[in-house]
Design a protein around this motif. Structure first.
Motif, mmCIF file in Angstrom:
data_model
loop_
_atom_site.group_PDB
_atom_site.id
_atom_site.type_symbol
_atom_site.label_atom_id
_atom_site.label_comp_id
_atom_site.label_asym_id
_atom_site.label_seq_id
_atom_site.Cartn_x
_atom_site.Cartn_y
_atom_site.Cartn_z
ATOM 1 N N THR A 31 0.853 -1.361 0.422
ATOM 2 C CA THR A 31 0.074 -0.036 0.102
ATOM 3 C C THR A 31 0.720 0.883 -0.385
ATOM 4 O OG1 THR A 31 -0.092 0.057 2.591
ATOM 5 C CG2 THR A 31 -1.703 -1.580 1.580
ATOM 6 N N GLU A 32 2.015 1.028 0.796
ATOM 7 C CA GLU A 32 3.442 2.707 0.570
ATOM 8 C C GLU A 32 3.394 3.029 -0.747
ATOM 9 O OE1 GLU A 32 3.445 -0.302 1.566
ATOM 10 O OE2 GLU A 32 5.117 -0.981 2.282
ATOM 11 N N ILE A 33 3.347 2.151 -2.090
ATOM 12 C CA ILE A 33 3.920 2.572 -3.475
ATOM 13 C C ILE A 33 2.738 2.627 -3.934
ATOM 14 C CG2 ILE A 33 5.750 2.560 -4.637
ATOM 15 C CD1 ILE A 33 7.519 1.521 -3.355
ATOM 16 N N ARG A 34 2.727 3.517 -5.292
ATOM 17 C CA ARG A 34 1.487 3.381 -6.289
ATOM 18 C C ARG A 34 2.316 3.877 -7.326
ATOM 19 N NH1 ARG A 34 -2.668 6.617 -7.870
ATOM 20 N NH2 ARG A 34 -1.037 8.891 -6.428
ATOM 21 N N VAL A 35 1.591 2.674 -8.344
ATOM 22 C CA VAL A 35 2.091 2.970 -9.770
ATOM 23 C C VAL A 35 1.777 4.155 -10.690
ATOM 24 C CG1 VAL A 35 3.826 1.548 -11.737
ATOM 25 C CG2 VAL A 35 3.621 0.279 -9.888
ATOM 26 N N VAL A 36 2.260 5.597 -11.039
ATOM 27 C CA VAL A 36 1.696 6.187 -10.903
ATOM 28 C C VAL A 36 1.567 6.051 -13.467
ATOM 29 C CG1 VAL A 36 1.018 7.491 -9.527
ATOM 30 C CG2 VAL A 36 2.666 8.164 -10.807
ATOM 31 N N ALA A 37 2.844 5.522 -13.411
ATOM 32 C CA ALA A 37 3.309 6.304 -15.106
ATOM 33 C C ALA A 37 4.611 5.362 -14.965
ATOM 34 C CB ALA A 37 3.767 7.585 -15.086
ATOM 35 N N GLY A 38 4.514 4.852 -16.532
ATOM 36 C CA GLY A 38 5.071 3.486 -17.108
ATOM 37 C C GLY A 38 6.246 4.533 -18.412
ATOM 38 N N ALA A 39 6.951 3.683 -18.802
ATOM 39 C CA ALA A 39 7.662 3.892 -19.791
ATOM 40 C C ALA A 39 8.449 3.427 -20.410
ATOM 41 C CB ALA A 39 8.497 5.358 -20.051
ATOM 42 N N ASP A 40 7.975 3.012 -21.932
ATOM 43 C CA ASP A 40 8.223 1.629 -23.085
ATOM 44 C C ASP A 40 8.609 2.276 -24.342
ATOM 45 O OD1 ASP A 40 9.324 -2.119 -22.133
ATOM 46 O OD2 ASP A 40 8.987 -1.168 -24.556
#
Ligand SMILES: NC(=O)c1ccc[n+]([C@@H]2O[C@H](COP(=O)([O-])OP(=O)(O)OC[C@H]3O[C@@H](n4cnc5c(N)ncnc54)[C@H](O)[C@@H]3O)[C@@H](O)[C@H]2O)c1
Length: 358
Positions: A31-40
Motif C-alpha cells: 500500500t505504500e507505493i503506487r505505480v502512476v506511470a510507465g515508459a517503454d
C-alpha cells in the motif's frame, strides 16, 4: 526531499518487459507505493500494460520524468539502457531503483553512483535474491552457526534441450562482443549468486576467475570460482545449450512458476506449478549443509542429527519483489540510506567481470 507520511509514494517505471510484470505484482501487494506511470518505446506493450495495471503510459521516459510528479523511479529496461535511465532520474533528484546488472562496465556503474550521490538521492540495487524467504532464513541459520564454518557455496544451472534450447538475451540487453548470453547464464543470472553468496556468509570477495559467454558468439559452458576473504569458495557453472542430468524427483520440490510463466502472466502468487528443474543453492559447512530451493520456497538443513526441513514464511516467488520494494519505500520514507545500495551492484559486477578479462 520530504514525502508526506500518509500518501503512497508515486513510482514511474522505465521498461515494461518481463520483469516489470513481477514488479507490478510486487506493487499490488503493497500500500505504500503506487505505480502512476510507465515508459517503454514498444507502443503496443505500453498501451496494453498501462490499461491492464491502470497507469499512464509513455513511449519516452524523459517525457514521463518531465510530466509526472514522481517520488521515485524504477529502472526495469534492457541492461544497456540502465546507465542513461538512472542518470536521468538522478538529474531530476528522484530516488531510483535499478535492476541487475547495474551496468555493463565499472566506469558506467561509477557514473551512476556518482550521479545519485551528487544529486543527494539514494540508488537502490535490485538484489532480489536477498529478499527470497529461504535465502533470508538460510542466512540467519549460517550466522547462528547452524552449519559451522562455510567452506563451499555452489550453484549449477545446466541444460535445456541442447543448442536449440539456448536463447541469447540479444543485443538490446548485451551489445555483441561484450559480456552477455542467456538469461540463465553467468552475467544475467549468476550476478545474483555472486552477491548472495557473500551476503549469506558475511564475507567479501578476495578474488574471482572464470570464463563467461560473449554476447553474439556461439554458446559455451560458463564458470566462475570466487574466493572469499573468509576462506570459503563459491562456484557457479552454467550451460543452457546442453541437456540436464537432474533426476525427475528433483522437481518434486518445485512450487515455483518458471520465468516464462511469470512473463505470460501465469503462476503469479501462490505456486502449484510443477517445475522440472527448480533452481537450488548448496551451502556446505564444517557442521552441516543447506539446500536452498530459492524459487520453490523450500529449505533443508543437514547435520549430524539428519535432514530437517526448515519452515520459511509462505511467500513464494514472486513475493521477493514486494519485499524488495517495501524496503525501497521504507528507506525513502525514513530518509535513510538504501538497504541495498548501488555499490553492492558495482561489487557484483566487478566480480562477474573477472570471467571476461582476457
Ligand atoms: N531480479 C530479477 O530476478 C530479474 C529477473 C528478470 C530480469 N531482470 C532484469 O530486469 C531487466 C529487464 O529484463 P526483462 O526480462 O524485463 O527484459 P525484457 O526484454 O522483457 O524487457 C525490457 C524492456 O525494456 C524496454 N526498453 C528498451 N529500451 C528502453 C528505453 N530506452 N526506455 C524504456 N524502456 C526501454 C524494452 O522495450 C522492453 O520492453 C534486466 O536488467 C534484467 O536483467 C531481473
Amino acid at each position: 526531499m520530504t514525502v508526506p507520511r500518509t500518501e503512497p509514494l508515486a513510482v514511474g517505471l522505465i521498461g515494461l518487459g518481463n520483469v516489470a510484470l513481477a514488479h507490478l505484482e510486487g506493487y499490488r501487494q503493497l500500500t505504500e507505493i503506487r505505480v502512476v506511470a510507465g515508459a517503454d518505446p514498444r507502443a503496443e506493450r505500453t498501451t496494453e500494460m498501462a490499461a491492464r495495471f491502470g497507469f499512464r503510459g509513455y513511449l519516452d521516459y524523459q517525457e514521463m520524468l518531465e510530466r509526472e510528479r514522481l517520488d521515485l523511479v524504477s529502472v526495469l529496461s534492457t541492461v544497456a539502457t540502465h546507465p542513461a535511465a538512472v542518470i536521468a532520474a538522478a538529474r531530476r533528484r528522484l530516488p531510483v531503483l535499478c535492476e541487475k546488472p547495474l551496468a555493463l562496465t565499472l566506469a558506467d556503474a561509477d557514473l551512476m553512483i556518482a550521479a545519485c550521490r551528487s544529486a543527494g538521492v539514494p540508488l537502490f540495487y535490485a538484489a532480489s535474491y536477498r529478499f527470497l524467504e529461504p535465502v533470508v532464513k538460510a542466512r540467519e541459520l549460517i550466522q547462528a552457526g547452524a552449519i559451522g564454518e562455510v567452506r563451499l557455496l555452489l550453484e549449477t544451472m545446466i541444460g535445456t534441450t541442447g543448442p536449440s534450447g539456448y536463447h541469447d538475451m540479444g543485443p538490446h540487453h548485451y551489445p555483441p562482443g561484450g559480456p552477455g548470453g542467456s538469461g540463465n547464464g553467468l552475467m544475467d543470472h549468476g550476478i545474483h549468486l555472486v552477491d548472495v553468496f557473500g551476503w549469506l556468509i558475511g564475507s567479501e570477495v578476495e578474488s574471482a576467475t572464470g570464463a563467461g559467454q560473449i554476447s553474439g558468439e556461439a554458446p559455451r559452458p560458463e564458470h566462475l570460482t570466487i574466493r572469499f576473504r573468509s576462506g570459503a569458495v563459491g562456484h557457479l557453472i552454467y550451460d543452457d545449450a546442453t541437456w540436464p542430468a537432474d533426476l525427475p524427483a528433483e522437481g518434486a520440490f518445485s512450487w515455483a512458476p518458471t520465468w516464462d510463466e511469470v512473463a505470460a502472466g501465469q503462476g503469479i502468487g501462490r505456486g502449484g506449478i510443477w517445475q522440472q528443474h527448480p533452481g537450488s543453492i548448496r551451502v556446505h559447512g564444517t557442521l552441516g549443509s543447506l539446500r536452498i530451493f530459492h524459487y520453490a520456497n523450500q529449505l533443508f538443513l543437514r547435520t549430524a542429527r539428519g535432514i530437517e526441513q526448515i519452515r520459511v514464511a509462505d511467500r513464494p516467488m514472486p513475493a521477493q519483489f514486494a519485499a524488495e520494494l517495501a524496503s525501497f519505500a521504507a528507506s525513502i520514507r525514513a530518509g535513510g540510506p538504501a538497504a541495498v545500495p548501488g555499490e553492492v551492484g558495482r561489487a557484483a559486477l566487478a566480480t562477474v567481470l573477472a570471467a571476461y578479462s582476457r
